[in-house]
Design a protein around this motif. Sequence first.
Motif, PDB file in Angstrom:
ATOM      1  N   LEU A 101       0.951  -1.090   0.209  1.00 37.28           N
ATOM      2  CA  LEU A 101       0.125   0.137  -0.064  1.00 37.28           C
ATOM      3  C   LEU A 101       0.743   1.381   0.058  1.00 37.28           C
ATOM      4  N   GLN A 102       1.930   1.301   0.670  1.00 34.78           N
ATOM      5  CA  GLN A 102       2.637   2.326   0.936  1.00 34.78           C
ATOM      6  C   GLN A 102       3.611   2.677  -0.444  1.00 34.78           C
ATOM      7  N   LYS A 103       3.846   1.597  -1.187  1.00 33.46           N
ATOM      8  CA  LYS A 103       4.470   1.656  -2.553  1.00 33.46           C
ATOM      9  C   LYS A 103       3.477   2.265  -3.337  1.00 33.46           C
ATOM     10  N   ALA A 104       2.156   1.822  -3.248  1.00 33.81           N
ATOM     11  CA  ALA A 104       1.065   2.228  -4.494  1.00 33.81           C
ATOM     12  C   ALA A 104       0.939   3.668  -4.144  1.00 33.81           C
ATOM     13  N   MET A 105       0.810   4.208  -2.956  1.00 35.71           N
ATOM     14  CA  MET A 105       0.513   5.730  -2.355  1.00 35.71           C
ATOM     15  C   MET A 105       1.696   6.542  -2.869  1.00 35.71           C
ATOM     16  N   GLY A 106       3.090   5.976  -2.938  1.00 39.16           N
ATOM     17  CA  GLY A 106       3.835   6.931  -3.246  1.00 39.16           C
ATOM     18  C   GLY A 106       4.257   8.076  -2.731  1.00 39.16           C
ATOM     19  N   ALA A 107       3.894   8.449  -1.597  1.00 31.92           N
ATOM     20  CA  ALA A 107       3.968   9.779  -0.851  1.00 31.92           C
ATOM     21  C   ALA A 107       5.333   9.870  -0.625  1.00 31.92           C
ATOM     22  N   SER A 108       5.805  11.205   0.052  1.00 33.42           N
ATOM     23  CA  SER A 108       7.366  11.488   0.438  1.00 33.42           C
ATOM     24  C   SER A 108       7.917  10.345   1.595  1.00 33.42           C
ATOM     25  N   PRO A 109       8.901  10.307   1.700  1.00 34.36           N
ATOM     26  CA  PRO A 109       9.467   9.558   2.817  1.00 34.36           C
ATOM     27  C   PRO A 109       8.916   9.927   4.029  1.00 34.36           C
ATOM     28  N   GLU A 110       8.745  11.141   4.364  1.00 34.71           N
ATOM     29  CA  GLU A 110       8.184  11.538   5.922  1.00 34.71           C
ATOM     30  C   GLU A 110       6.996  11.110   6.094  1.00 34.71           C
ATOM     31  N   VAL A 111       6.085  11.442   5.032  1.00 32.50           N
ATOM     32  CA  VAL A 111       4.695  10.996   5.151  1.00 32.50           C
ATOM     33  C   VAL A 111       4.247   9.557   5.089  1.00 32.50           C
ATOM     34  N   THR A 112       5.360   8.677   4.468  1.00 33.38           N
ATOM     35  CA  THR A 112       5.175   7.187   4.431  1.00 33.38           C
ATOM     36  C   THR A 112       5.438   6.883   5.665  1.00 33.38           C
ATOM     37  N   ASP A 113       6.341   7.395   6.350  1.00 33.46           N
ATOM     38  CA  ASP A 113       6.673   6.885   7.670  1.00 33.46           C
ATOM     39  C   ASP A 113       5.802   6.995   8.779  1.00 33.46           C
ATOM     40  N   LEU A 114       5.177   8.239   8.559  1.00 38.15           N
ATOM     41  CA  LEU A 114       4.107   8.735   9.643  1.00 38.15           C
ATOM     42  C   LEU A 114       2.814   7.736   9.186  1.00 38.15           C
ATOM     43  N   SER A 115       2.443   7.756   8.033  1.00 37.26           N
ATOM     44  CA  SER A 115       1.258   6.816   7.546  1.00 37.26           C
ATOM     45  C   SER A 115       1.326   5.394   8.063  1.00 37.26           C
ATOM     46  N   GLY A 116       2.491   4.996   8.161  1.00 37.04           N
ATOM     47  CA  GLY A 116       3.145   3.556   8.665  1.00 37.04           C
ATOM     48  C   GLY A 116       2.784   3.205   9.839  1.00 37.04           C
ATOM     49  N   ARG A 117       3.124   4.314  10.887  1.00 41.53           N
ATOM     50  CA  ARG A 117       3.157   4.366  12.163  1.00 41.53           C
ATOM     51  C   ARG A 117       1.536   4.477  12.960  1.00 41.53           C
ATOM     52  N   TYR A 118       0.787   5.062  11.999  1.00 39.29           N
ATOM     53  CA  TYR A 118      -0.755   5.220  12.152  1.00 39.29           C
ATOM     54  C   TYR A 118      -1.217   3.934  11.861  1.00 39.29           C
ATOM     55  N   PHE A 119      -0.961   3.103  10.667  1.00 38.24           N
ATOM     56  CA  PHE A 119      -1.525   2.129  10.164  1.00 38.24           C
ATOM     57  C   PHE A 119      -1.140   0.964  11.186  1.00 38.24           C
TER      58      PHE A 119
END
Length: 421
Positions: A101-119
């Motif tokens: 999902l993170q790869k599909a979203m393609g967000a910036s590294p910082e946003v990817t890290d935050l979204s992963g912690r939330y998930f």
Amino acid sequence: MTVPTVLSNVSVPLLGLCDTAVAGHMDGERYLAGIAIGSVMITTMYWLFSFLRAGTSGITATYYGAGDCRGMGMSLRNSVALSVAIGIFIFCIHSPMLGVLQKAMGASPEVTDLSGRYFNICIMGALPQMGLTALTGWMIGMQSTASAMAVNIGMSVLNVVSTLILVYVFNLGFEGIAYGTLASQWLILVPALWIVVRLCRRHKVPVVADGRIFLSLQGWRQMLSVNSNLFFRSACLIALTMMLYAYSARLGDTEVGSNAVINQLFLFFSYFMDGFAFTGEAMIGRYSGAGDTYMLRTSMAALLKWTAGITLVFSAVYTFALPYIVSLLSDSTAVMSCVRECRIWVSLLPIAGAAAFIYDGFYIGLTRTRPMLISTLCGVGLFAVLLHTVSHTQWMLWMSFTSYLALRSIILITLFRIPKF
């Protein structure tokens, strides 16, 4: 019956509004973007199995209208068993799915890290969330929309309170938002089960039948027949959501944040309308099971009138009060500017999608789910074509989404037929 379902559903987007508002007032757009992407990834995991609620309510309402207590119990047992299996399955596959999902979203590294912690925090609530989905669907089918309202509003209140305490009292920061959501899901499960037990006693619904608590071949066949179309429809909706957020993520963090705000406004309307749709499921299913054509037509006419009125109100509010609403969700001037650029589509979203929501309720009540799949396939196809052929701007993104909703509404209206008993 309609008032409890509307109040119940309106409480659901308030969870997202609370999380969005808390993140939107943290230092930087990255937190708002992280919540937006993380929420989409969680929703993606859950949406695929949203048939648990819709399928359960339609089938249960039909049994209720026919006065079949055994069928009501069979629907409850099968849906609860399936929800437990799905909840465990989601938790078991969440780690590999997060990477995909993170790869599909393609967000910036910082946003990817935050979204992963939330998930990773929120996914621990998969089991209670699936259970609540099945239980509230059964409550609606049993015409007890007040019970479903109590569960949803209770979870909303718990979420808001726990999030504010964890973020501002215990200073858990960004993670406190996710833990607040997780706590509310587990805490509300016990009262929900207690409500279901009381409903079973009131209506003399057998929890155990023929010595088997969860097994019924007839029930499984009916559930799979109704829910297979809903399952693939959910997959289409997931694909659309992924395209929307992946597209916006490539535009930048500010665009992701502004899209999160616009999406919350759309979700608030959609959940409000789903309250009427859920009433449609319960009433249409009940009168269909009883073979009462007159009451079926009367119920539809009343719900359509309410839908038209509510749609005009939402469209007017979004047209004239948009700046004030956005300021409550984010204090970023860049986000506010991006949202204002798309104000025409924000105003048109309720008009384009109203019929799609209410007719979904009619079709589910009749357990005719194939037209719902057809309309969603066509709408998502149109969205994908527009998204990849028009200029790459946020304005065109929401134009494409509005077109998707409008096509769904047109197809559902065109294909609808009142059954003959």
